[in-house]
Scaffold this motif. Structure first.
Motif, PDB file in Angstrom:
ATOM      1  N   ASP A   1      46.072 -58.560  26.076  1.00 48.78           N
ATOM      2  CA  ASP A   1      46.566 -59.782  26.709  1.00 48.78           C
ATOM      3  C   ASP A   1      47.894 -60.245  26.127  1.00 48.78           C
ATOM      4  OD1 ASP A   1      44.249 -59.990  28.352  1.00 48.78           O
ATOM      5  OD2 ASP A   1      43.143 -60.842  26.656  1.00 48.78           O
ATOM      6  N   GLY A   2      48.408 -59.503  25.133  1.00 50.10           N
ATOM      7  CA  GLY A   2      49.711 -59.841  24.569  1.00 50.10           C
ATOM      8  C   GLY A   2      49.675 -60.776  23.386  1.00 50.10           C
ATOM      9  N   TYR A   3      48.491 -61.011  22.808  1.00 56.00           N
ATOM     10  CA  TYR A   3      48.364 -61.890  21.645  1.00 56.00           C
ATOM     11  C   TYR A   3      48.510 -61.069  20.364  1.00 56.00           C
ATOM     12  CZ  TYR A   3      46.756 -65.601  24.727  1.00 56.00           C
ATOM     13  OH  TYR A   3      46.678 -66.555  25.708  1.00 56.00           O
ATOM     14  N   PHE A   4      49.318 -61.573  19.438  1.00 53.84           N
ATOM     15  CA  PHE A   4      49.598 -60.870  18.192  1.00 53.84           C
ATOM     16  C   PHE A   4      48.652 -61.323  17.077  1.00 53.84           C
ATOM     17  CE2 PHE A   4      53.317 -59.933  20.561  1.00 53.84           C
ATOM     18  CZ  PHE A   4      53.963 -58.865  19.961  1.00 53.84           C
ATOM     19  N   TYR A   5      48.295 -60.376  16.214  1.00 58.12           N
ATOM     20  CA  TYR A   5      47.441 -60.639  15.056  1.00 58.12           C
ATOM     21  C   TYR A   5      48.106 -60.019  13.827  1.00 58.12           C
ATOM     22  CZ  TYR A   5      43.800 -61.507  18.571  1.00 58.12           C
ATOM     23  OH  TYR A   5      43.074 -61.993  19.636  1.00 58.12           O
ATOM     24  N   ILE A   6      48.314 -60.807  12.800  1.00 55.19           N
ATOM     25  CA  ILE A   6      48.908 -60.300  11.564  1.00 55.19           C
ATOM     26  C   ILE A   6      47.813 -59.614  10.747  1.00 55.19           C
ATOM     27  CG2 ILE A   6      50.214 -60.867   9.492  1.00 55.19           C
ATOM     28  CD1 ILE A   6      51.688 -61.323  12.189  1.00 55.19           C
ATOM     29  N   VAL A   7      48.087 -58.397  10.332  1.00 56.80           N
ATOM     30  CA  VAL A   7      47.113 -57.613   9.572  1.00 56.80           C
ATOM     31  C   VAL A   7      47.384 -57.689   8.073  1.00 56.80           C
ATOM     32  CG1 VAL A   7      46.253 -55.269   9.178  1.00 56.80           C
ATOM     33  CG2 VAL A   7      46.659 -56.070  11.503  1.00 56.80           C
ATOM     34  N   GLY A   8      48.626 -57.759   7.680  1.00 56.31           N
ATOM     35  CA  GLY A   8      48.976 -57.844   6.267  1.00 56.31           C
ATOM     36  C   GLY A   8      50.340 -57.229   6.019  1.00 56.31           C
ATOM     37  N   ARG A   9      50.741 -57.203   4.754  1.00 59.67           N
ATOM     38  CA  ARG A   9      52.004 -56.601   4.373  1.00 59.67           C
ATOM     39  C   ARG A   9      51.893 -55.088   4.414  1.00 59.67           C
ATOM     40  NH1 ARG A   9      56.604 -58.604   4.673  1.00 59.67           N
ATOM     41  NH2 ARG A   9      57.418 -57.470   2.863  1.00 59.67           N
ATOM     42  N   LYS A  10      52.958 -54.443   4.882  1.00 59.57           N
ATOM     43  CA  LYS A  10      52.971 -52.990   4.951  1.00 59.57           C
ATOM     44  C   LYS A  10      52.727 -52.373   3.577  1.00 59.57           C
ATOM     45  CE  LYS A  10      55.739 -49.258   6.993  1.00 59.57           C
ATOM     46  NZ  LYS A  10      57.014 -48.934   7.683  1.00 59.57           N
ATOM     47  N   LYS A  11      53.329 -52.973   2.554  1.00 54.49           N
ATOM     48  CA  LYS A  11      53.185 -52.436   1.207  1.00 54.49           C
ATOM     49  C   LYS A  11      51.812 -52.717   0.613  1.00 54.49           C
ATOM     50  CE  LYS A  11      55.370 -56.485  -0.917  1.00 54.49           C
ATOM     51  NZ  LYS A  11      54.161 -57.002  -1.544  1.00 54.49           N
ATOM     52  N   ASP A  12      51.027 -53.614   1.227  1.00 56.70           N
ATOM     53  CA  ASP A  12      49.704 -53.945   0.711  1.00 56.70           C
ATOM     54  C   ASP A  12      48.606 -53.062   1.282  1.00 56.70           C
ATOM     55  OD1 ASP A  12      50.749 -55.954  -0.850  1.00 56.70           O
ATOM     56  OD2 ASP A  12      50.300 -57.554   0.580  1.00 56.70           O
ATOM     57  N   MET A  13      48.919 -52.282   2.319  1.00 58.08           N
ATOM     58  CA  MET A  13      47.892 -51.443   2.928  1.00 58.08           C
ATOM     59  C   MET A  13      47.333 -50.466   1.896  1.00 58.08           C
ATOM     60  SD  MET A  13      48.123 -49.049   6.333  1.00 58.08           S
ATOM     61  CE  MET A  13      49.025 -47.727   5.501  1.00 58.08           C
ATOM     62  N   ILE A  14      46.013 -50.317   1.900  1.00 64.45           N
ATOM     63  CA  ILE A  14      45.335 -49.439   0.943  1.00 64.45           C
ATOM     64  C   ILE A  14      44.993 -48.123   1.649  1.00 64.45           C
ATOM     65  CG2 ILE A  14      43.314 -49.211  -0.556  1.00 64.45           C
ATOM     66  CD1 ILE A  14      43.136 -52.336  -0.426  1.00 64.45           C
ATOM     67  N   ILE A  15      45.338 -47.007   1.017  1.00 62.92           N
ATOM     68  CA  ILE A  15      44.970 -45.691   1.545  1.00 62.92           C
ATOM     69  C   ILE A  15      43.966 -45.079   0.572  1.00 62.92           C
ATOM     70  CG2 ILE A  15      45.786 -43.435   2.294  1.00 62.92           C
ATOM     71  CD1 ILE A  15      48.521 -44.667   2.772  1.00 62.92           C
ATOM     72  N   THR A  16      42.721 -45.026   0.990  1.00 62.54           N
ATOM     73  CA  THR A  16      41.651 -44.536   0.128  1.00 62.54           C
ATOM     74  C   THR A  16      40.985 -43.335   0.787  1.00 62.54           C
ATOM     75  OG1 THR A  16      39.587 -45.124  -0.994  1.00 62.54           O
ATOM     76  CG2 THR A  16      40.048 -46.262   1.082  1.00 62.54           C
ATOM     77  N   GLY A  17      41.059 -42.187   0.122  1.00 62.10           N
ATOM     78  CA  GLY A  17      40.487 -40.975   0.690  1.00 62.10           C
ATOM     79  C   GLY A  17      41.072 -40.615   2.042  1.00 62.10           C
ATOM     80  N   GLY A  18      42.347 -40.967   2.269  1.00 62.11           N
ATOM     81  CA  GLY A  18      43.003 -40.672   3.537  1.00 62.11           C
ATOM     82  C   GLY A  18      42.772 -41.694   4.628  1.00 62.11           C
ATOM     83  N   GLU A  19      41.959 -42.711   4.361  1.00 61.73           N
ATOM     84  CA  GLU A  19      41.669 -43.756   5.346  1.00 61.73           C
ATOM     85  C   GLU A  19      42.485 -45.007   5.046  1.00 61.73           C
ATOM     86  OE1 GLU A  19      39.894 -43.444   7.954  1.00 61.73           O
ATOM     87  OE2 GLU A  19      38.464 -41.814   7.629  1.00 61.73           O
ATOM     88  N   ASN A  20      42.982 -45.667   6.104  1.00 61.79           N
ATOM     89  CA  ASN A  20      43.722 -46.916   5.938  1.00 61.79           C
ATOM     90  C   ASN A  20      42.776 -48.110   5.895  1.00 61.79           C
ATOM     91  OD1 ASN A  20      46.054 -45.410   6.100  1.00 61.79           O
ATOM     92  ND2 ASN A  20      46.505 -45.956   8.210  1.00 61.79           N
TER      93      ASN A  20
END
Length: 501
Positions: A385-404
């Motif tokens: 529907d065009g509504y935006f949701y903030i997920v977090g900072r790009k640098k804060d994303m955690i990559i654990t065992g290849g999963e975001n």
């Protein structure tokens, strides 16, 4: 294009006797005519000192009437207003002053120690008798250099969490366009009153509601420091209609007895910004039938960029809404292609409200503004529907065992636990998994939570790789100068017993 319209002068001509600004601590108030006179007198005084177009004027002070005096005086003569975070260390203040080289440093006696060793610059104490006398200076002045819309009006220094603070240069055009966009998109009018408790050295305190409301003829009540009980009292006592707080402030407000016993009859909107907001705060306002919604901004853009209609909040909880009238938003993948609906990508912003450049930092400017788009470094998604949701900072994303893993998703789940007061989720280096998910928890007072209990709680709502491998319990989470949880400080808290097997 010349920028010769003095809108404060014109506003004072339209509504001279209307109250513009109120000191919530002392109850002193100023009309639009008085606000304009003070700015004119200070502008004339600055010119008498030899301050010219393009010169920087620094202010180091808690929220105080001098913010309005200096900002509008700078606007009138083409000088550049540089409000500094008085909660910085002396070394950080010294760095910024060396970076912007001001012609004058104005300061409040409460923070005098921060500029006490500076002898190379002229100073002005804003809570002194001499400052009051400067406001009796002549009202007439003549600027010899016309002001252009591209000329800098303010430099707001970022927090410097990844290095030295960066000076974000905002022009007359960018500030004016943010105000106009906000007024029209958010339907602000002269009957609106806001309470400014966010520090006005921060873009949220100065430009989210304060300047837009003065432009439209509303009223701004300010207070020098945040107190949750006093905030509720001022919202009701001053008949405020709209307020912006960061999530930590909202959390403290909803836990007060004053909040529980108030109906807030004059308020039409509670806004949250600065960081994504836990859903439990939504619920507290919903239970009282109050309109609560999130916004999104950053020093380099606005800070206002989206609008959410109150009727959509319940169905789009957590969304910041859709782009406002006069700006665009785009989500891109790592390869630069546009993200699909519900796909997470980096948020880009475009509009005349976007900052011009970083002061003395062309390399960072070039990396941040690309082909007219501001690369925010924030991750977001957009629904069908065009509504935006903030997920977090790009640098804060955690990559654990290849999963975001997006920390915000885990934080929202943990915040729903009845004994959790505050939560922050970070990634910690791990030999086997690359990173593991670690949650810092501040329990509610007089409540005890156990790690196994929280793991089981998360497992009901999250995939296994998203469930924190470790929970660190603290009395209180560290905060930044504007009340946001400071994850950089959190990472300094030592973590024991992590299994690296």
């Amino acid at each position: 294009m010349s920028w010769e319209i003095d809108w404060l002068k014109n506003r004072a001509g339209i509504t001279p006797n209307r109250i513009a600004v109120v000191d919530g601590d002392t109850k002193e108030c100023w009309t639009y005519a008085q606000l304009n006179d003070r700015a004119n007198q200070l502008a004339a005084y600055f010119l008498s000192l030899g301050i010219q177009k393009g010169d920087r004027i620094v202010l180091v002070s808690p929220n105080h009437i001098s913010y309005f005096d200096l900002y509008f005086a700078c606007e009138k003569i083409g000088a550049i207003f540089v409000p500094l975070n008085w909660r910085l260390s002396n070394a950080e203040i010294q760095y910024i002053i060396r970076d912007c080289l001001p012609s004058l440093i104005a300061y409040h006696s409460d923070v005098k120690e921060l500029i006490g060793n500076i002898v190379a610059f002229s100073t002005l104490k804003v809570d002194s008798q001499s400052y009051a006398e400067h406001l009796l200076f002549e009202k007439e002045f003549q600027c010899t250099h016309p002001i252009q819309k591209e000329d800098p009006l303010a430099i707001i220094y970022t927090g410097g969490t990844t290095g030295n603070p960066k000076g974000v240069v905002l022009t007359h055009q960018s500030i004016f366009c943010n105000s106009t966009n906000t007024i029209l998109s958010w339907n602000l009018n002269g009957n609106d009153t806001t309470l400014t408790v966010l520090p006005m050295f921060h873009t949220g305190g100065l430009f989210s509601l304060t300047i837009p409301l003065l432009q439209i003829g509303g009223k701004v009540v300010f207070t020098s420091k945040f107190d949750p009980e006093k905030t509720v009292d001022l919202l009701n006592g001053e008949l405020c209609t709209i307020v912006l707080l960061v999530p930590t402030m909202h959390h403290m407000v909803i836990e007060t007895s004053a909040f529980q016993h108030s109906e807030f009859p004059s308020m039409h909107t509670f806004l949250s910004g600065g960081a994504p907001c836990p859903h439990v705060i939504y619920q507290a306002y919903e239970q009282k039938g109050l309109t609560f919604k999130e916004g999104y901004g950053l020093t380099e853009a606005g800070p206002n960029n989206f609008y959410m209609d109150p009727s959509d909040v319940s169905n789009k909880k957590g969304s910041v809404g859709k782009p406002m009238l006069f700006n665009e938003a785009l989500l891109i993948n790592d390869d630069g292609t546009e993200a699909d609906p519900d796909e997470v990508g980096e948020l880009l912003i475009k509009g005349y409200h976007v900052f011009d450049h970083y002061w003395n930092n062309p390399e960072q400017t070039k990396a941040t503004k690309v082909k007219g788009w501001l690369h925010t470094g924030d991750l977001a998604k957009k629904d069908k529907d065009g509504y935006f949701y903030i997920v977090g900072r790009k640098k804060d994303m955690i990559i654990t065992g290849g999963e975001n893993v997006y920390p915000l998703e885990v934080e929202h789940v943990l915040a729903e636990h009845k004994y959790v007061s505050e939560v922050a989720v970070v990634g910690v280096s791990h030999d086997k998994w690359g990173e593991i998910v670690v949650a810092y928890i501040a329990p509610k007072r007089e409540n005890t939570i156990y790690e196994d209990e929280l793991k089981a709680f998360c497992q009901q709502k999250l995939g296994g790789y998203k469930v924190p491998k470790k929970f660190i319990f603290v009395e209180e989470l560290p905060k930044t100068h504007v009340g946001k949880i400071d994850k950089k400080q959190l990472m300094g808290i030592e973590i024991f017993d992590l299994d690296n097997g």
